[in-house]
Design an enzyme around this catalytic site. Structure first.
Site, short mmCIF file in Angstrom:
data_model
loop_
_atom_site.label_atom_id
_atom_site.label_comp_id
_atom_site.label_asym_id
_atom_site.label_seq_id
_atom_site.Cartn_x
_atom_site.Cartn_y
_atom_site.Cartn_z
N ASP A 1 0.80 -1.23 0.00
CA ASP A 1 0.00 0.00 0.00
C ASP A 1 0.84 1.28 0.00
O ASP A 1 0.29 2.38 -0.03
CB ASP A 1 -0.95 0.00 1.20
CG ASP A 1 -0.20 -0.04 2.53
OD1 ASP A 1 1.04 -0.02 2.52
OD2 ASP A 1 -0.87 -0.08 3.58
N ASP B 1 19.37 -5.60 -0.31
CA ASP B 1 18.72 -4.32 -0.58
C ASP B 1 18.69 -3.44 0.67
O ASP B 1 18.22 -2.31 0.61
CB ASP B 1 17.30 -4.53 -1.11
CG ASP B 1 16.46 -5.40 -0.19
OD1 ASP B 1 16.89 -6.53 0.11
OD2 ASP B 1 15.38 -4.96 0.24
P1 AMP Z 1 11.92 -3.55 3.56
O1 AMP Z 1 11.45 -4.76 4.27
O2 AMP Z 1 11.40 -2.27 4.18
O3 AMP Z 1 13.39 -3.50 3.37
O4 AMP Z 1 11.25 -3.60 2.12
C1 AMP Z 1 11.46 -4.61 1.19
C2 AMP Z 1 10.76 -4.27 -0.09
O5 AMP Z 1 9.34 -4.24 0.11
C3 AMP Z 1 11.12 -2.92 -0.67
O6 AMP Z 1 11.08 -3.01 -2.07
C4 AMP Z 1 10.00 -2.04 -0.16
O7 AMP Z 1 9.82 -0.88 -0.94
C5 AMP Z 1 8.81 -2.96 -0.25
N1 AMP Z 1 7.76 -2.60 0.71
C6 AMP Z 1 7.80 -2.74 2.05
N2 AMP Z 1 6.66 -2.30 2.60
C7 AMP Z 1 5.86 -1.86 1.62
C8 AMP Z 1 4.54 -1.28 1.54
N3 AMP Z 1 3.82 -1.08 2.64
N4 AMP Z 1 4.09 -0.95 0.33
C9 AMP Z 1 4.82 -1.16 -0.78
N5 AMP Z 1 6.03 -1.70 -0.78
C10 AMP Z 1 6.57 -2.05 0.39
MG MG Z 2 14.59 -2.16 2.65
#
Ligand code: AMP
Ligand code: MG
Length: 486
Positions: free
Chosen positions: A120, A247
């Site tokens: 979202d 990442d």
């Molecule tokens: P993270 O766990 O924050 O490192 O995110 C891993 C991936 O999931 C990244 O590409 C983020 O942009 C995507 N992501 C995490 N949470 C959301 C969200 N609520 N909406 C869209 N993309 C998300």
């Molecule tokens: Mg991340």
């Protein structure tokens, strides 16, 4: 107001997607980091909360902003995902700060982007408060990290398992370029993309490498050195990142993405807090090995750019991975020598450190309290505070005798204590305290948040007014799991 100079937006078009932040219903400022804003040269009226809330929710864009979502890939828990990217973060632009350093300003939770997949694009209040607290705590501890510029509540609910209050977090970073950013182009066979990115990173983060021979090998070496030093610093304060996916590892050497991160209470090298890390891949003690694994993924992306034959390139890249291990070991040893107050380097140091850590693990001694108490002991305080943490007293006494011989060398007790307490923090953002702050925040009370931020301001001082932040959780206060930032 913001003197933007957006170098990433000038990179080739397939590096990012121009994306506007979404409007939110009722932005309200939770906290604004005026000192950081001043460092960035932003001219903002800290009293004008309405304006700040509009800016740091994405409802208003400062002049010169060029909002974009960055493309990246990444290995998540060892599995490669070619298509990640900023799914809920929008880079609004870059400024050059008062010291001449280029800094990204990014809104996290600012709405969907072309990379959102099924997400979202939003952030919930809890993870925003956690990232604010822990990233600023890391900064106060002197560890390279992204920073917190603002937190704003949106007045909207985000749907997780239950509806939760939404928030937007404004993050400041040397850059948001990750190992996964390199992987994005490499996975597409786009060597021109890898090269353009590498040149950008050298100019931005490793300018001293411009014009050297075999520059991309030098870049790999530079990233290895910074990541090795960074992870050694994490280990020295008991920090567990929690999601060291490729990442979530910067090439600048800053700590980034404070999702299910936590600080150790009792020392346990196998400790995992993250609810999504079921196999303990990112356990405290695994972090250096994972750092090296991640670096190998970066090396793979750079191989086609290295000088010499393919075979030579592989040999050179492997040598960097070995260097990573060596630098980590040196920095770790230097860090723990300082924590133990060992004024010189001697052969038995590693054994002395490891023996203490083994006893701490067996006794489930609190990591932070144990080193702090050892510092007190070095300064002439009674033994009780330290020895009370251990279960095998004869073994500890034997260790203390060996330690006293080493730590006593050529310094007064006061000097010894001062040196040790300058590296052994008294205040860390303990999990149970963060949970308290989040719980209060969910009912609209940000007083505990502000108090905790005040306590974390001088982590190497045990000030009486913040005594409550020095103590480990009681059994009923212990938090054993943290949840991912999504
Ligand atoms: P993270 O766990 O924050 O490192 O995110 C891993 C991936 O999931 C990244 O590409 C983020 O942009 C995507 N992501 C995490 N949470 C959301 C969200 N609520 N909406 C869209 N993309 C998300
Ligand atoms: Mg991340």
């Amino acid at each position: 107001m913001f003197a933007f100079d957006n170098s990433y937006a000038r990179l080739p078009a397939h590096f990012f997607e121009p994306t506007m932040p979404a409007d939110v219903a009722a932005p309200r400022l939770i906290r604004f980091n005026a000192a950081l804003a001043a460092e960035l040269g932003l001219t903002l009226d800290a009293e004008d909360e309405e304006r700040l809330a509009a800016l740091f929710s994405g409802n208003a864009l400062p002049d010169g902003a060029e909002p974009l979502a960055m493309a990246y890939s990444g290995h998540q828990f060892g599995q490669f995902n070619p298509q990640l990217g900023d799914g809920r973060a929008i880079l609004i632009g870059e400024v050059v700060d008062r010291e001449g350093r280029r800094r990204d300003i990014q809104l996290k939770g600012a709405g969907q982007t072309p990379f959102s997949r099924r997400g979202d694009g939003r952030a919930a209040l809890g993870p925003v408060l956690r990232e604010y607290i822990v990233s600023e705590a890391m900064f106060r501890l002197g560890i390279p990290t992204t920073r917190a510029l603002a937190a704003v509540s949106t007045g909207e609910a985000v749907m997780r398992e239950t509806p939760l209050p939404g928030a937007v977090f404004t993050r400041v970073a040397a850059s948001h370029i990750r190992i996964g950013t390199f992987q994005f182009f490499a996975a597409r066979g786009d060597n021109d993309g890898v090269k353009a990115l590498a040149d950008h990173v050298i100019a931005r983060h490793y300018p001293e490498l411009q014009g050297v021979s075999n520059p991309y090998l030098a870049l790999l070496n530079g990233v290895a050195a910074r990541q090795a030093a960074l992870i050694a610093r994490w280990m020295s304060v008991g920090f567990i990142h929690g999601v060291m996916n490729t990442d979530n590892m910067t090439v600048s050497g800053e700590t980034i993405d404070f999702g299910p991160c936590a600080f150790l209470d009792e020392y346990d090298p196998k400790k995992v807090f993250s609810s999504i890390d079921r196999r303990g891949r990112y356990a405290y003690g695994n972090q250096p090995g994972i750092g090296q694994w991640n670096l190998a993924r970066l090396a793979e992306t750079l191989l086609p750019l290295l000088d010499g034959s393919e075979e030579q390139a592989v040999t050179d890249a492997n040598a960097v991975l070995v260097t990573f291990g060596r630098i980590f070991q040196e920095q770790w040893l230097a860090g723990f020598r300082a924590k133990l107050g060992l004024p010189s380097e001697q052969d038995g140091d590693l054994e002395l450190i490891n023996d203490l850590l083994a006893q701490m693990a067996e006794s489930q001694a609190d990591f932070t309290v144990a080193f702090r108490a050892l510092g007190g002991l070095a300064g002439g305080r009674g033994e009780g505070e330290f020895t009370a943490l251990f279960t095998d007293r004869p073994r500890l006494d034997d260790w203390l005798a060996r330690w006293r011989e080493r730590a006593g060398e050529g310094r007064t007790p006061a000097e010894r204590q001062a040196a040790m307490q300058a590296v052994n923090p008294a205040v860390i953002p303990r999990n149970h305290r963060i949970e308290e702050v989040i719980e209060a925040g969910l009912s609209g009370d940000f007083e505990p948040f502000d108090r905790m931020m005040a306590a974390l301001d001088k982590p190497y001082e045990a000030l009486p007014e913040f005594a409550a932040y020095l103590v480990p959780p009681k059994p009923e206060e212990r938090v054993s799991l943290t949840f991912c930032g999504t």
